[in-house]
Design a protein around this motif. Structure first.
Motif, PDB file in Angstrom:
ATOM      1  N   ASN A 297      -9.002   0.001   5.942  1.00 48.59           N
ATOM      2  CA  ASN A 297      -8.405  -1.124   5.250  1.00 48.59           C
ATOM      3  C   ASN A 297      -7.299  -1.722   6.134  1.00 48.59           C
ATOM      4  N   GLY A 298      -7.177  -3.042   6.014  1.00 46.58           N
ATOM      5  CA  GLY A 298      -6.134  -3.705   6.801  1.00 46.58           C
ATOM      6  C   GLY A 298      -6.436  -3.726   8.294  1.00 46.58           C
ATOM      7  N   ILE A 348      -5.999 -11.586   2.309  1.00 47.39           N
ATOM      8  CA  ILE A 348      -6.375 -10.514   1.386  1.00 47.39           C
ATOM      9  C   ILE A 348      -7.620 -10.970   0.635  1.00 47.39           C
TER      10      ILE A 348
END
Length: 361
Positions: A297-298, A348
């Motif tokens: 993630n990210g 996001i």
């Protein structure tokens, strides 16, 4: 020397064979014979003579008289008389058709029975009067019933449904009012052939209620059971929606899992038994579940992100996996594989996975 009286040849009347109460008077004429005067009698020769003062009219020698018309069949006699003797009598019968009188009642040897349990019933007429009685069905002037007659009773085939019978007396002059009798026949349940579930596909957690319909058969009402056998675990009225008053079609809450249901037709208060029992499986399908993990993630732009597919098929095969990556890009595939995607704009994103099985759940 006074001559002996001579026998008359006959009596004639101006009106005969009439209905009681329809005429007021009749005229009687003594034909032939000889004497000083005619003597008239009612019902028996040489009984108490009819008083001339009671006659409405009479000739001088009484060979013609007018009297009040009798209201029932009566015989009249006459003979010639002299100072020395009287002749033999001649007579005439006056036929009066009696007034029709309504019966007091009609009864049956059987009532309140189950359809098919009684082969014949005997209806009997009491009281009243007339030339003959008539029994009809459904109305006073309905179709006349036929059967084996014995006096004031008639034996007929027992009805298959509740029926009303009427009785009256008839003469040539008319008919009476009717009296009636209700024969109550309780329906004997007939066998259904199955149960239909209106909702073809029942998905667990997706279908709140289902509609059940018993196929064919008949009776007073249907009894439903959440069981393989009728008589166990009955579904009560307070937990069903009765679409039909006889509960042949109902709606119930969807069971939590696949369940056998059974039903049969029942008679009113059970007095005529129940039909055979039929069963059907309520198949509640476990739907597929969608699930996935993200390997990382990210991550950075322009690098591949791996989405690990953890979906479960449930009771059927998953035929489509619909991925939505939240940036306007979607993928549809029938393969249960991990998916790689690259984001080219920082931000996001909400990712979703929707699965569809071969059952439609």
């Amino acid at each position: 020397v006074y001559p002996a009286p001579i026998l008359a040849s006959e009596i004639i009347v101006d009106t005969n064979n009439y209905c009681s109460g329809f005429i007021n008077e009749i005229q009687l004429i003594c034909i032939g014979g000889y004497g000083d005067s005619v003597i008239w009698y009612e019902d028996e020769c040489n009984s108490l003579p009819i008083d001339p003062n009671s006659m409405l009219y009479h000739s001088e020698d009484l060979d013609t008289i007018t009297i009040i018309a009798p209201t029932e069949p009566t015989s009249y006699y006459s003979n010639w008389a002299t100072s020395c003797d009287i002749s033999d009598c001649v007579s005439i019968d006056i036929n009066v058709i009696p007034e029709v009188i309504v019966p007091d009642s009609i009864t049956s040897d059987y009532n309140q029975f189950c359809a098919g349990s009684v082969e014949h019933i005997t209806l009997s007429v009491y009281g009243g009067s007339g030339s003959n009685y008539v029994i009809t069905k459904d109305s006073c002037n309905g179709i006349q019933v036929n059967g084996s007659i014995n006096g004031n009773s008639i034996t007929i085939d027992a009805p298959e449904v509740s029926s009303t019978y009427f009785a009256k007396w008839e003469t040539l002059c008319g008919e009476s009012d009717c009296v009636s009798l209700d024969i109550e026949v309780n329906e004997t349940p007939s066998n259904p052939i199955g149960i239909d579930i209106s909702e073809g596909i029942i998905c667990d957690g997706q279908t709140d209620s289902i509609t059940l319909n018993i196929i064919e058969g008949s009776g007073y009402e249907v009894k439903w059971y959440l069981s393989q056998y009728c008589g166990q675990n009955e579904i009560l009225e307070d937990v069903m929606n009765m679409i039909s008053s006889d509960k042949s079609i109902i709606r119930i809450a969807t069971p939590n899992s696949s369940t056998l249901i059974s039903a049969h037709w029942a008679s009113e208060n059970g007095i005529c038994g129940s039909s055979d029992c039929v069963q059907e499986l309520i198949h509640v399908i476990t739907p597929p579940t969608s699930s996935f993990d993200i390997a990382a993630n990210g991550i950075c732009l322009d690098s591949k992100m791996e989405f690990i597919n953890n979906s479960q098929a449930g009771e059927a095969n998953i035929i489509n996996y619909h991925w939505d990556f939240g940036n306007g890009i979607t993928i549809d595939t029938s393969l249960n594989v991990n998916i790689f995607h690259t984001y080219v704009v920082a931000g996001i994103y909400t990712v979703s996975l929707t699965v569809e099985s071969s059952t439609g759940c």
